[in-house]
Enzyme design. Sequence first.
Site, PDB file in Angstrom:
ATOM      1  N   HIS B  48       0.747  -1.188  -0.082  1.00  0.00           N
ATOM      2  CA  HIS B  48       0.011  -0.176   0.082  1.00  0.00           C
ATOM      3  C   HIS B  48       0.808   1.423  -0.152  1.00  0.00           C
ATOM      4  O   HIS B  48       0.288   2.219   0.370  1.00  0.00           O
ATOM      5  CB  HIS B  48      -0.793  -0.047   1.098  1.00  0.00           C
ATOM      6  CG  HIS B  48      -2.066  -1.056   1.032  1.00  0.00           C
ATOM      7  ND1 HIS B  48      -3.019  -1.037   0.408  1.00  0.00           N
ATOM      8  CD2 HIS B  48      -2.550  -2.173   1.916  1.00  0.00           C
ATOM      9  CE1 HIS B  48      -3.831  -1.844   0.200  1.00  0.00           C
ATOM     10  NE2 HIS B  48      -3.481  -2.521   1.295  1.00  0.00           N
ATOM     11  N   ALA B 122      17.853 -19.559   1.761  1.00  0.00           N
ATOM     12  CA  ALA B 122      17.789 -19.331   3.250  1.00  0.00           C
ATOM     13  C   ALA B 122      16.535 -19.817   3.908  1.00  0.00           C
ATOM     14  O   ALA B 122      16.347 -20.996   3.685  1.00  0.00           O
ATOM     15  CB  ALA B 122      18.069 -17.929   3.647  1.00  0.00           C
ATOM     16  N   ASP B 123      15.878 -19.136   4.682  1.00  0.00           N
ATOM     17  CA  ASP B 123      14.688 -19.690   5.173  1.00  0.00           C
ATOM     18  C   ASP B 123      13.874 -18.542   5.258  1.00  0.00           C
ATOM     19  O   ASP B 123      14.093 -17.321   5.065  1.00  0.00           O
ATOM     20  CB  ASP B 123      15.123 -20.343   6.725  1.00  0.00           C
ATOM     21  CG  ASP B 123      16.016 -19.265   7.390  1.00  0.00           C
ATOM     22  OD1 ASP B 123      16.651 -19.705   8.455  1.00  0.00           O
ATOM     23  OD2 ASP B 123      16.042 -17.958   6.966  1.00  0.00           O
TER      24      ASP B 123
END
Lengths: 97, 412
Positions: B48, B122-123
Amino acid sequence: MLLIPCPYCGERAESEFSYGGEAHIARPADPEKASDEAWVDYLYLRTNTKGVYFERWLHAHGCRRWFNVARHTVSYEILASYEMGAKPPKLVTESEI
Amino acid sequence: MDLPQNAFKRAIGAGRTQIGLWSSLSSSYTVEVIAGAGFDWILLDSEHSPNDLESVLGQLQAAAAYPTTPIVRVPWNDMVMIKRHLDIGAQSLLVPYVSTAEEARSAVSYTRYPPAGVRGVADLHASLGYPGETANPKVKPLIDDAIRRIRRAGKAPGILTGVEADARHWLECGALFVAIGADVGLLARGADALGVDIIQECPVTGFRIADGRVQGVETAKGFIKAGKVGLAVAGHAGVMAGLAGFRLPVTSQPLQALVSEPIKPVLDTVIMSGAVHAYVSQSDKGELVIGAGADRYIGYGQRGSFQVSEDTLGAICELFPSFRRLRMMRQWGGIVDICPDASPIIGKTPVEGLYINCGWGTGGFKATPGSGWVFAQTIANERPHALNAAFSLDRFRTGYLIDEHGAAGVAH
């Protein structure tokens, strides 16, 4: 409760009296010719003083007579009472309040 | 090469609460300022806000130097969008419009390499809270419930709120990452508050007036220059008017109230009687709040007369004989400014640029907040708002009084 000295009856409890507001307010001498401003002044405007105030009281449950009182509006100490029509006593100046 | 650690994910994984800030300003410069302010995380919004990939990159770089975790809210739950944000180094994403399990699975798949998904780096913390509309009281219990359920499911619920009490409430519900403000709101409120000073223990000693126009206010701490002055001093309206050189149709009288010892709930409303002249209600603490008329005479002593309390309590006992055994715990008196027609004065004074808001002694607590708005508008526009036009000082000259003794329901 105030202990109010009626000039005619002596000191009496406040509950015997009714209040008449600011003293020494003169009705316009010639009502027909008085301006709107003069009427506002007479009917509504009050000094509402914080300090020594001159006011009217009526001994409603006593002698039924009106009189004037000089009272301090912070300490509520009554400095003088005097008859209607009499000039206010010289008590303290504004600067001493 | 070691993959960078995600401090935010580790913290919420360990159940440690993370306090954040919402950033919509889409500026690396702003992010650098707020990144040093000590928040655990900062949300960079590109759903937004006018953020694009490049501006988000700049903000990630700005935040990288600080011990805070930037989280990017991507514009949509979209494979391309998510891939590109991960590619520029965003470790944590907030994905909007995830409303079904299937959509959640899709969002995760976009972040994983095959075979786990369509990408993967990565994670990514698996579940992301979705901040919704929180102002609606009907929504709140739903949010409470969602937070508890997400937490029970072993995931990390999070939320944005600018209300501190709400933030504390949702932290108690188990929210693990909570944004307690937004940069736009902070900037707006801060800017709004600039130039506003509250000077306590500083009485006004006079007004400086030239050619009938106010120039400023004399105070115990010096002169304050002002082209416009608003006078809202309640019981001392007459005293201040006197300093400015005019009189008001106002008298200042002591008005008192009393509080009884606390008792169990007996009254669930306010009882007011114009016939015996008293009112009574019961506070949340169980005390009966009882009032009391004004003393008949002018007084600034801030105490009421004994016989007024006595009359009031007599009236209350007449209404409720069962209250006769109650003891009164406290009694006090305040100074109220009362107009002859029991209505306030909001508007101009005989001194140009000096405005007054007074005469509320009869029903002030009901309308004074609203009167502040119309008073402000009157000062700003130099003419009254439609709502307060009739409440001018001039009504005592024209005769258009607003006799509201009956509406006020009091008898002083």
